[in-house]
Design a protein around this motif. Sequence first.
Motif, short mmCIF file in Angstrom:
data_model
loop_
_atom_site.label_atom_id
_atom_site.label_comp_id
_atom_site.label_asym_id
_atom_site.label_seq_id
_atom_site.Cartn_x
_atom_site.Cartn_y
_atom_site.Cartn_z
N LEU A 112 0.83 -1.20 0.00
CA LEU A 112 0.00 0.00 0.00
C LEU A 112 0.87 1.25 0.00
CD1 LEU A 112 -2.38 -1.24 2.83
CD2 LEU A 112 -3.03 -1.02 0.44
N PRO A 113 1.31 1.69 -1.18
CA PRO A 113 2.18 2.88 -1.22
C PRO A 113 1.44 4.13 -0.76
CG PRO A 113 1.56 2.17 -3.43
CD PRO A 113 1.06 1.13 -2.50
N PRO A 114 2.20 5.18 -0.34
CA PRO A 114 1.57 6.41 0.09
C PRO A 114 0.71 7.00 -1.04
CG PRO A 114 3.94 6.50 0.42
CD PRO A 114 3.66 5.24 -0.30
N GLN A 115 -0.41 7.61 -0.68
CA GLN A 115 -1.32 8.16 -1.69
C GLN A 115 -1.50 9.65 -1.47
OE1 GLN A 115 -2.23 6.51 -4.19
NE2 GLN A 115 -1.90 4.40 -3.55
#
Lengths: 246, 60
Positions: A112-115
């Motif tokens: 879950l990469p930063p958004q």
Amino acid sequence: MFTEYVTRGAKAGVVGGVAFGLFIALVGNPLIGYAETFEHSHGHSSTVSDTVAAVVSVVGGVLLGVLLGIVVFGAIYYFLEPVLPGGSMDAESYLLGGAGFITISGAPWLALPPQPPGVEQSLSVDVRIAWYALMMGAGALSCGLAGYVYRRLRRRFDDRSRAIAAFGATTMFGVLPVVALVAPANSVTGPIPSELATVIRAVTAMGQVGFWFVLATAHAWLVRRDRSIPESETDPIDAPSMAVEP
Amino acid sequence: MTTDTVHGRIERVRIDVTPTQLTLMVASIVAAGFVLLFLQDPMVHDSMHNFRHAVGVTCH
């Protein structure tokens, strides 16, 4: 002795926390604020003013630093110091900082990469929290395994080769991308231009790397300072008997 | 040195720190961590919006 370690961890945490608070104040808040101007659809439906959100976020950054300083560089460093590979004291602090980054951010970001703000994510919040926690566990486990493998290989090869042990330890992190692949795909749509989204992700990642670097550097400096001062007041438990019989 | 193993360190904590102190330490850390990460109260949650983005955790 435990209290001294925790106090030192808290001091390093204050340094790292202030640095991260400054990062949020000078980079995070303005960047997120700018990115939010791209959100046309739903007007800013926040229950608090932007100023409150900005100030609370900065305070949160400082608090996070103190918290991680106490837990990672206070308690965990105290318990694991005898088995931390490194040789020099500085290396131990930086290894712990690296392990902290991998556990808290690096490993979870693989799934879950930063958004940037305003994006719609296909996975629900609950599912994402569960996967974030799972990846944190996987990150911590791989760090622990890496340390264990490093020690075993150093012993096996009779302390001849650091390179073999370091290579063996590094392979333990290979499980992380595999676990991330198993995670359900999280498709993202948002109003923000992809270049800006990339910048926000990169700046967020640099912020976390910098945060752990400052924490570890402050801790390494404090450890060196404590060790260079001859211990005038030793613990009653391990203080050598100074009474010299005539 | 007797404190040079992980086991030795754990034993030292048992001697140095009373259960009350330990409970207080753990409780305050858990409380602070809970407020930072899990408190879903809208006021707190919205105030921490930029913080979560800066840490790289998103909840919307």
